[in-house]
Design an enzyme around this catalytic site. Structure first.
Site, PDB file in Angstrom:
ATOM      1  CG  HIS A   1      84.195  42.345 -56.206  1.00  0.00           C
ATOM      2  ND1 HIS A   1      84.855  43.478 -56.622  1.00  0.00           N
ATOM      3  CD2 HIS A   1      83.394  41.980 -57.244  1.00  0.00           C
ATOM      4  CE1 HIS A   1      84.483  43.776 -57.856  1.00  0.00           C
ATOM      5  NE2 HIS A   1      83.593  42.889 -58.253  1.00  0.00           N
TER       6      HIS A   1
ATOM      7  CG  ASP B   1      70.026  71.024 -46.542  1.00  0.00           C
ATOM      8  OD1 ASP B   1      70.015  69.867 -46.992  1.00  0.00           O
ATOM      9  OD2 ASP B   1      70.928  71.468 -45.819  1.00  0.00           O
TER      10      ASP B   1
ATOM     11  CD1 TRP C   1      76.176  39.350 -55.143  1.00  0.00           C
ATOM     12  CD2 TRP C   1      74.792  40.937 -54.398  1.00  0.00           C
ATOM     13  NE1 TRP C   1      75.194  39.536 -56.089  1.00  0.00           N
ATOM     14  CE2 TRP C   1      74.334  40.505 -55.654  1.00  0.00           C
ATOM     15  CE3 TRP C   1      74.067  41.939 -53.734  1.00  0.00           C
ATOM     16  CZ2 TRP C   1      73.187  41.023 -56.268  1.00  0.00           C
ATOM     17  CZ3 TRP C   1      72.934  42.452 -54.351  1.00  0.00           C
ATOM     18  CH2 TRP C   1      72.502  42.001 -55.602  1.00  0.00           C
TER      19      TRP C   1
ATOM     20  CB  SER D   1      72.295  54.167 -44.244  1.00  0.00           C
ATOM     21  OG  SER D   1      72.652  55.057 -45.254  1.00  0.00           O
ATOM     22  CB  SER D   2      69.245  52.569 -48.218  1.00  0.00           C
ATOM     23  OG  SER D   2      70.572  52.199 -48.384  1.00  0.00           O
TER      24      SER D   2
ATOM     25  CG  HIS E   1      64.735  42.809 -60.629  1.00  0.00           C
ATOM     26  ND1 HIS E   1      65.698  42.425 -61.530  1.00  0.00           N
ATOM     27  CD2 HIS E   1      64.000  43.749 -61.248  1.00  0.00           C
ATOM     28  CE1 HIS E   1      65.515  43.093 -62.655  1.00  0.00           C
ATOM     29  NE2 HIS E   1      64.498  43.895 -62.498  1.00  0.00           N
TER      30      HIS E   1
ATOM     31  CD  GLU F   1      70.372  47.833 -54.335  1.00  0.00           C
ATOM     32  OE1 GLU F   1      69.443  48.336 -53.683  1.00  0.00           O
ATOM     33  OE2 GLU F   1      71.508  48.325 -54.394  1.00  0.00           O
TER      34      GLU F   1
ATOM     35  CE1 TYR G   1      65.663  47.926 -64.754  1.00  0.00           C
ATOM     36  CE2 TYR G   1      64.991  46.141 -63.317  1.00  0.00           C
ATOM     37  CZ  TYR G   1      65.299  46.603 -64.575  1.00  0.00           C
ATOM     38  OH  TYR G   1      65.252  45.777 -65.632  1.00  0.00           O
TER      39      TYR G   1
ATOM     40  CB  SER H   1      68.244  62.104 -69.344  1.00  0.00           C
ATOM     41  OG  SER H   1      67.783  60.780 -69.434  1.00  0.00           O
TER      42      SER H   1
ATOM     43  CG  HIS I   1      64.602  37.879 -63.675  1.00  0.00           C
ATOM     44  ND1 HIS I   1      64.069  39.034 -64.151  1.00  0.00           N
ATOM     45  CD2 HIS I   1      65.598  38.262 -62.848  1.00  0.00           C
ATOM     46  CE1 HIS I   1      64.702  40.067 -63.641  1.00  0.00           C
ATOM     47  NE2 HIS I   1      65.641  39.628 -62.846  1.00  0.00           N
ATOM     48  CG  HIS I   2      67.473  37.377 -59.803  1.00  0.00           C
ATOM     49  ND1 HIS I   2      68.707  37.725 -60.277  1.00  0.00           N
ATOM     50  CD2 HIS I   2      66.692  38.478 -59.951  1.00  0.00           C
ATOM     51  CE1 HIS I   2      68.684  38.982 -60.677  1.00  0.00           C
ATOM     52  NE2 HIS I   2      67.468  39.461 -60.493  1.00  0.00           N
TER      53      HIS I   2
ATOM     54  CB  THR J   1      65.008  49.331 -71.112  1.00  0.00           C
ATOM     55  OG1 THR J   1      64.471  48.838 -69.887  1.00  0.00           O
ATOM     56  CG2 THR J   1      66.475  49.632 -70.929  1.00  0.00           C
TER      57      THR J   1
ATOM     58  CE  LYS K   1      65.291  56.416 -69.065  1.00  0.00           C
ATOM     59  NZ  LYS K   1      64.270  57.399 -68.732  1.00  0.00           N
TER      60      LYS K   1
ATOM     61  NE  ARG L   1      77.606  34.704 -60.116  1.00  0.00           N
ATOM     62  CZ  ARG L   1      76.552  35.401 -59.663  1.00  0.00           C
ATOM     63  NH1 ARG L   1      75.315  35.066 -59.994  1.00  0.00           N
ATOM     64  NH2 ARG L   1      76.727  36.444 -58.899  1.00  0.00           N
TER      65      ARG L   1
HETATM   66  C1  HEM Z   1      66.993  44.995 -69.618  1.00  0.00           C
HETATM   67  C2  HEM Z   1      66.794  44.703 -68.422  1.00  0.00           C
HETATM   68  C3  HEM Z   1      67.345  43.503 -67.659  1.00  0.00           C
HETATM   69  C4  HEM Z   1      66.969  42.211 -67.758  1.00  0.00           C
HETATM   70  C5  HEM Z   1      65.929  41.665 -68.672  1.00  0.00           C
HETATM   71  C6  HEM Z   1      67.743  41.462 -66.803  1.00  0.00           C
HETATM   72  C7  HEM Z   1      67.650  40.101 -66.602  1.00  0.00           C
HETATM   73  C8  HEM Z   1      68.399  39.385 -65.702  1.00  0.00           C
HETATM   74  C9  HEM Z   1      68.254  38.001 -65.416  1.00  0.00           C
HETATM   75  C10 HEM Z   1      67.250  37.085 -66.062  1.00  0.00           C
HETATM   76  C11 HEM Z   1      69.170  37.651 -64.473  1.00  0.00           C
HETATM   77  C12 HEM Z   1      69.338  36.300 -63.794  1.00  0.00           C
HETATM   78  C13 HEM Z   1      70.429  35.515 -64.396  1.00  0.00           C
HETATM   79  C14 HEM Z   1      70.723  34.300 -63.584  1.00  0.00           C
HETATM   80  O1  HEM Z   1      71.090  34.421 -62.405  1.00  0.00           O
HETATM   81  O2  HEM Z   1      70.592  33.202 -64.139  1.00  0.00           O
HETATM   82  C15 HEM Z   1      69.896  38.827 -64.147  1.00  0.00           C
HETATM   83  C16 HEM Z   1      70.922  38.877 -63.211  1.00  0.00           C
HETATM   84  C17 HEM Z   1      71.461  40.047 -62.763  1.00  0.00           C
HETATM   85  N1  HEM Z   1      71.178  41.318 -63.236  1.00  0.00           N
HETATM   86 FE1  HEM Z   1      69.969  41.775 -64.777  1.00  0.00          FE
HETATM   87  N2  HEM Z   1      68.588  42.292 -66.162  1.00  0.00           N
HETATM   88  C18 HEM Z   1      68.364  43.557 -66.663  1.00  0.00           C
HETATM   89  C19 HEM Z   1      68.979  44.715 -66.270  1.00  0.00           C
HETATM   90  C20 HEM Z   1      69.853  44.783 -65.219  1.00  0.00           C
HETATM   91  C21 HEM Z   1      70.344  46.008 -64.684  1.00  0.00           C
HETATM   92  C22 HEM Z   1      70.000  47.379 -65.178  1.00  0.00           C
HETATM   93  C23 HEM Z   1      71.162  45.673 -63.656  1.00  0.00           C
HETATM   94  C24 HEM Z   1      71.958  46.557 -62.723  1.00  0.00           C
HETATM   95  C25 HEM Z   1      72.341  47.732 -62.899  1.00  0.00           C
HETATM   96  C26 HEM Z   1      71.185  44.250 -63.555  1.00  0.00           C
HETATM   97  C27 HEM Z   1      71.923  43.557 -62.616  1.00  0.00           C
HETATM   98  C28 HEM Z   1      71.902  42.204 -62.478  1.00  0.00           C
HETATM   99  C29 HEM Z   1      72.662  41.490 -61.496  1.00  0.00           C
HETATM  100  C30 HEM Z   1      73.574  42.108 -60.436  1.00  0.00           C
HETATM  101  C31 HEM Z   1      72.398  40.141 -61.684  1.00  0.00           C
HETATM  102  C32 HEM Z   1      73.046  38.981 -60.953  1.00  0.00           C
HETATM  103  C33 HEM Z   1      72.536  38.734 -59.612  1.00  0.00           C
HETATM  104  C34 HEM Z   1      73.276  37.597 -58.965  1.00  0.00           C
HETATM  105  O3  HEM Z   1      72.870  36.455 -59.145  1.00  0.00           O
HETATM  106  O4  HEM Z   1      74.254  37.845 -58.259  1.00  0.00           O
HETATM  107  N3  HEM Z   1      70.383  43.740 -64.520  1.00  0.00           N
HETATM  108  N4  HEM Z   1      69.422  39.885 -64.901  1.00  0.00           N
HETATM  109 CU    CU Z   2      66.730  40.937 -61.779  1.00  0.00          CU
END
Ligand code: HEM
Ligand code: CU
Lengths: 745, 306
Positions: free
Chosen positions: A290, A319, A354, A384-385, A468, A470, A472, A483, A517-518, A543, A546, A665
């Site tokens: 998923h 193009d 993932w 590809s990317s 990370h 990614e 963004y 926008s 932070h992950h 952010t 914006k 989770r």
């Molecule tokens: C305001 C900005 C953001 C902050 C401060 C932020 C902060 C965080 C933090 C601290 C975690 C880790 C949580 C943990 O695993 O304990 C996290 C996880 C995650 N964030 Fe964000 N995030 C932000 C924006 C975004 C955006 C824009 C996306 C994607 C479009 C995103 C996607 C994710 C994903 C996919 C995870 C989980 C990854 C995983 O462990 O599988 N975040 N974020």
């Molecule tokens: Cu992150």
């Protein structure tokens, strides 16, 4: 090479693929890796010229059907039948090897040659037809252990004449092993995928057959006419065709991933025991597939689809810089996706999440080839990317039309510009990390091997260095879409264009220094964690800029509430919630408690679905008229939005609550106290899922019945609205020149 | 104006990608498929079929360039002065090299991460006799026949020069010299790979420890390097082996790809001849080749000297 021989070549190639596919199941395995080399060394060496004889019966007693981890078993091997032995002479010999666990000699009749793993008789042992030895079961409880035995029954006379030998195979399985019998039973996702395959095949047979009968055409003619339809798509290098392919593939995978998501939700409808709905192992592969599908095969392709279609139009180019490379990038997507999904056809898809964390991803627990397919497919998607990023950066720096300076590019173009920059610096790292993982799994290297001194956390560093940026990569283009839509439907240029550009660039730069932070709970250096916490919180500033700019744009404008705009408004709300929970998670003490729990799941679904997917759904409503010349149905659009928005929040908001209360989770079951909320979540998720069918219907319905759009149905300002809908073959008949309103013609 | 950038469609990318997918499927099934997940050797057939497809796609792709007078096609008009007058293809090459920088940065940082965390064998001998977390650098094993690494280094550096000379000759309308220099480049690159293969073989099959070795003393001259290398040094022997072979192997793969490109350049030079107007491709190749060279300048001290 001319066209014809090209065609013949490709036809020939496709034929050979079909041949290969039909040959798939016939590949015969050598079950225990016993080679002739071993045979030569074994006790039967001097007798191999004799025939293999079914008279000789080999038994291996005391072997348990299910072994216990690391337990020592004393096994007895017996051969009977064959020639009568001379009273005082040699009677027999044997060779035994197991693919897991260790064999051990316990008396003077057997021995293990140095550097080998098999046991065999020695001079003493030659005088028996029964031998005992120890077998120490493997440390993993998920193995199926195979014993391969050669037994030789001899008459004791000189020479081989009259000696008979035979081969025997025995097995024992760990309690958690997938045994051969289990293969008969299909898992739920497997059933769905098979059903889908069967459906597609049946449909195509019916359609082709129908045409043959109705039009009285030969099979060949029908195929030829389809080939004529399909061939241009297979060979296209036109950015609009490739964009369309990307968008369709992306949404296709979005629905497959969505079904997997609903399977997850059904599993979590109530606390489950193993195999109640999905087995725990199947659950692992379901959430792995998923996540992988949604990020790499749905979100990114949808983004690249829009970028492909729109960027050349928005900057006034005919193009991309390298159209063929672009086709290559695209074709790596469905093929790579297929490789990732191959796991479902070979016993179970990848099940390491993932994020593919090591040592789980290198270890014994991921024994199905599904994980290898996951790695291989991801390498293709990474390539590809990378190519796409190179292509777009070159295009945008080199091919802008006269007058289109960097600071006059539409914000969507800017968002893609920053995105491809992030891709360029991050995705090669992930791809190389995957190659290292593949080397570890397949070729025995030790990068992530703890026993050899390797560091599994290294994987996390490499992964999140990419991971990370990614996130963004998938949200910045959504910012761009928002926008565009908000400015068009507020009938005002975007407020603070320059600050928008700088905000995106800043987010891009910061994203490389916050990945830690992950990894707050990995025992990382406190200073590292502290810096990462602060920089993560810093992301809130650009952010926020914006978000406030969007609000300010609307404040002075006269808002037109059409579907795209309504989606944009909804996105601003849901994305902001996701952004705020992100900041909450950035705080170390809070994250230590919430990490790997449902609060995190809520966070990233709010930003990914509530941000990226909603924004791009709005984008479809917004640009559909440009791509097809028809406007999508407003009423259906509104219903789609209302259901999506309400049930998205209903499904994902309560995840915050269960997360704070402590639901982890990635578990296939949970504590009964969370049942009620989880039932609610599941029901909402299903409605959210079904609401997307309205969207599909709308897309198909409007293609035939939609209102004619004209060149510029929304009175947009960016260059893509200056060309016809749909745009002509070369996008622009003449390269346009962009001028400010005040400039003289 | 509308048809000079006509899109000629091509099936090559499609075929290429199917080939790649089959290659991977074959590889995975042959190494991890089968009933007990230890590999189903029947699938090597699919692997080779995939390779055939991949090559077919590749040749179809190259064919188009082969048939043209030059590889350039018409260059896209640039209305904005960015990086002066370089062609768009060259610009794309630079950006490609940027991604390549990330590739080797990853490999080198993985190496340095381990290297920095583990004490060196000879600096801390008493503590880490026979214990695994002691770094016994590949350099110790190579030292006795370092000469091949040195020859390789000069071969690569020299080949960078010959590429430049080939370009120079093409610019001066001297097709003969162009071909000669390209061939010289090829020869040097091939020399590099041959010596490398030889060196790998030596290290893989060598014995770097025996009973007469003093367990407290590393004695490189007498092949007393580390007990763990008793049976040779290969990519699954230790982290030292893993990092050494994967990093130098990736570099070697880049040299190999360069050689394939050179084959094309040499053939094309023979057929049409590069000249004053058409020499862009040599220049692009040169960029790549210099990059591979620069990587070696990092890899060599990291793995052969340090
Ligand atoms: C305001 C900005 C953001 C902050 C401060 C932020 C902060 C965080 C933090 C601290 C975690 C880790 C949580 C943990 O695993 O304990 C996290 C996880 C995650 N964030 Fe964000 N995030 C932000 C924006 C975004 C955006 C824009 C996306 C994607 C479009 C995103 C996607 C994710 C994903 C996919 C995870 C989980 C990854 C995983 O462990 O599988 N975040 N974020
Ligand atoms: Cu992150």
């Amino acid at each position: 090479m001319n066209r014809k021989s090209l065609k013949i070549l490709s036809l020939g190639f496709i034929m050979s693929i079909l041949l290969a596919i039909s040959a798939f199941p016939t590949g015969d395995s050598i079950p225990t890796g016993i080679t002739d080399d071993n045979l030569v060394k074994n006790g039967c060496t001097c007798h191999t010229d004799g025939p293999m004889s079914s008279d000789v019966v080999i038994t291996l007693s005391d072997l348990p059907e299910k072994y216990n981890v690391s337990q020592v078993y004393t096994l007895t091997l017996n051969i009977s039948g064959g020639p009568d032995a001379l009273a005082d002479g040699n009677q027999g010999g044997f060779f035994i090897q197991s693919n897991y666990g260790t064999l051990e000699s316990i008396d003077n009749n057997t021995w293990m040659p140095e550097g080998e793993t098999h046991l065999t008789h020695n001079e003493e042992g030659n005088n028996y037809r029964e031998w005992s030895f120890n077998w120490i079961a493997p440390e993993s409880d998920s193995k199926v252990v195979k014993f391969t035995v050669y037994g030789n029954s001899v008459n004791g006379a000189d020479g081989n004449a009259g000696d008979y030998w035979n081969k025997g195979e025995f097995s024992s399985a760990g309690v958690n092993a997938k045994i051969a019998e289990d293969h008969g039973e299909l898992s739920m996702p497997q059933k769905l995928i098979y059903a889908f395959t069967v459906l597609v095949v049946t449909l195509s047979v019916v359609v082709v057959g129908n045409r043959m009968v109705v039009n009285d055409q030969s099979f060949e003619d029908v195929i030829k006419s389809y080939w004529k339809c399909v061939y241009p798509w297979l060979t296209t290098t036109d950015h609009k065709y490739i964009g369309t392919l990307y968008i369709c593939t992306g949404f296709g995978f979005f629905f497959v991933g969505g079904i997997l998501g609903l399977l997850i939700r059904w599993q979590l409808f109530e606390p489950r025991i193993d195999g109640d709905f999905l087995t725990y192992e199947e659950y692992n592969s379901t959430f792995t597939m998923h996540g992988t599908t949604m990020i790499f095969m749905a979100a990114m392709p949808i983004i690249f689809g829009f970028a492909n279609y729109l960027i050349p139009l928005q900057i006034g180019a005919r193009d991309l810089a390298f159209p063929r490379l672009n086709a290559l990038s695209y074709w790596l997507l469905p093929t790579g996706g297929f490789v990732v999904y191959m796991g479902y056809f070979t016993g179970g898809a990848g099940d390491v999440g993932w994020t593919g964390y090591t040592p789980y991803a290198t270890g014994d627990s991921s024994t199905t080839p599904g994980t290898d397919f996951w790695v291989a497919g991801q390498i293709m998607l990474g390539a590809s990317s990378t190519l796409t990023a190179i292509n777009f950066l070159t295009t945008m720096l080199r091919m802008r039309a006269p007058g289109v300076t960097m600071m006059r590019m539409p914000l969507f173009a800017w968002s893609i510009f920053v995105t491809v920059f992030l891709l360029l610096l991050s995705i090669p790292v992930f791809t190389v990390a995957l190659i290292l993982l593949m080397a570890d799994r397949t070729f025995g290297t030790l990068y992530f091997d703890v026993a050899a001194g390797g560091d599994p956390i290294l994987w996390q560093h490499l992964f999140w260095y990419f991971g990370h940026p990614e996130v963004y990569i998938v949200i910045l283009p959504a910012f761009g879409v928002l926008s565009e839509i908000i400015s068009t439907f507020s009938r005002r240029p975007i407020f603070g264009y320059t600050s928008m550009v700088y905000a995106m660039a800043t987010i891009g730069i910061i994203s490389f220094i916050v990945y830690g932070h992950h990894m707050f709970t990995t025992g990382a250096d406190p200073l590292f964690r502290f810096i990462v916490m602060l920089t993560t919180m810093l992301v809130a500033v650009p952010t926020g800029i914006k978000i406030f700019n969007w609000l300010a744009t609307m404040t002075g404008g006269s808002i037109v509430l059409k579907t795209p705009m309504i989606f944009a408004l909804g996105t601003v709300i849901t994305f902001t919630i996701g952004g705020i929970t992100g900041i909450i998670l950035a705080s170390i003490p809070v994250d230590v408690a919430l990490h790997d729990g449902y609060f995190v799941v809520a966070h990233f679904h709010y930003v990914l679905v509530g941000g990226t997917i909603f924004a791009f759904l709005g984008g479809v409503y917004y640009w559909y008229p440009k791509m097809t010349g028809k406007i999508m149905n407003e009423k259906l659009g509104l219903i789609h939005f209302a259901l999506s928005f309400i049930f998205f929040n209903a499904a994902f908001y309560p995840m915050h609550n269960v997360g704070i209360e402590g639901m982890p989770r990635r578990y296939a079951t949970y504590d009964a106290q969370f049942t009620e909320l989880n039932e609610f979540i599941t029901i909402a998720a299903f409605i959210f899922g079904f609401a997307q069918l309205i969207f599909v219907y709308n897309v198909i319905y409007s293609y035939k019945n939609g209102e004619d759009a004209g060149n510029n149905p929304w009175d947009g300002w960016s260059l893509e609205w200056a060309t016809a809908s749909p745009p002509p073959h070369n996008s622009f008949t003449e390269i346009p020149t962009l001028k400010l309103a005040e400039e003289e013609d | 104006m509308s048809d000079d950038h006509e899109h000629h469609g091509t099936i090559a990318p499609f075929i290429f990608c199917i080939g790649v997918a089959l290659t991977f499927i074959g590889l995975v099934m042959a190494t991890a498929g089968g009933e007990d997940k230890t590999g189903d050797t029947g699938y090597w057939f699919v692997f080779f079929l995939g390779l055939a497809g991949l090559l077919t796609g590749f040749f179809m792709w190259v064919q188009d360039y082969w048939d043209q007078d030059s590889e350039e096609g018409e260059d896209i008009e640039v209305y904005h002065d960015f990086w002066g007058t370089i062609t768009t293809r060259k610009f794309g090459m630079w950006i490609f090299l940027l991604t390549e920088v990330m590739v080797f940065s990853t490999l080198l940082s993985a190496y340095l991460r381990y290297r920095a965390a583990v004490p060196d064998y000879d600096s801390n001998l008493a503590e880490c006799v026979g214990i695994d977390p002691c770094w016994v650098p590949a350099a110790d094993i190579i030292r006795s026949h370092l000469i091949f690494g040195v020859i390789n280094t000069f071969a690569l550096l020299l080949s960078s020069l010959t590429v430049v000379l080939a370009l120079y000759a093409a610019r001066n309308n001297n097709p003969k010299a162009t071909t000669r220099y390209l061939m010289a480049t090829f020869a040097l690159g091939a020399l590099f790979l041959i010596l490398k293969a030889w060196e790998w073989g030596e290290m893989k099959n060598g014995h770097f420890w025996s009973d007469h070795c003093d367990p407290l003393k590393q004695d490189i001259a007498n092949h007393c390097i580390a007990p763990k290398y008793e049976h040779g040094f290969w990519l699954d022997t230790s982290l030292e082996g893993t990092t050494f072979y994967i990093t130098t192997g990736t570099h070697g793969a880049h040299v190999f790809i360069g050689l394939i490109a050179l084959l094309y350049l040499i053939a094309k030079a023979n057929k049409d001849g590069y000249n004053e107007e058409y020499h862009d491709t040599i220049e692009l190749f040169g960029l790549y080749w210099h990059y591979v060279d620069v990587v070696w300048v990092f890899v060599f001290p990291f793995f052969y000297l340090y």
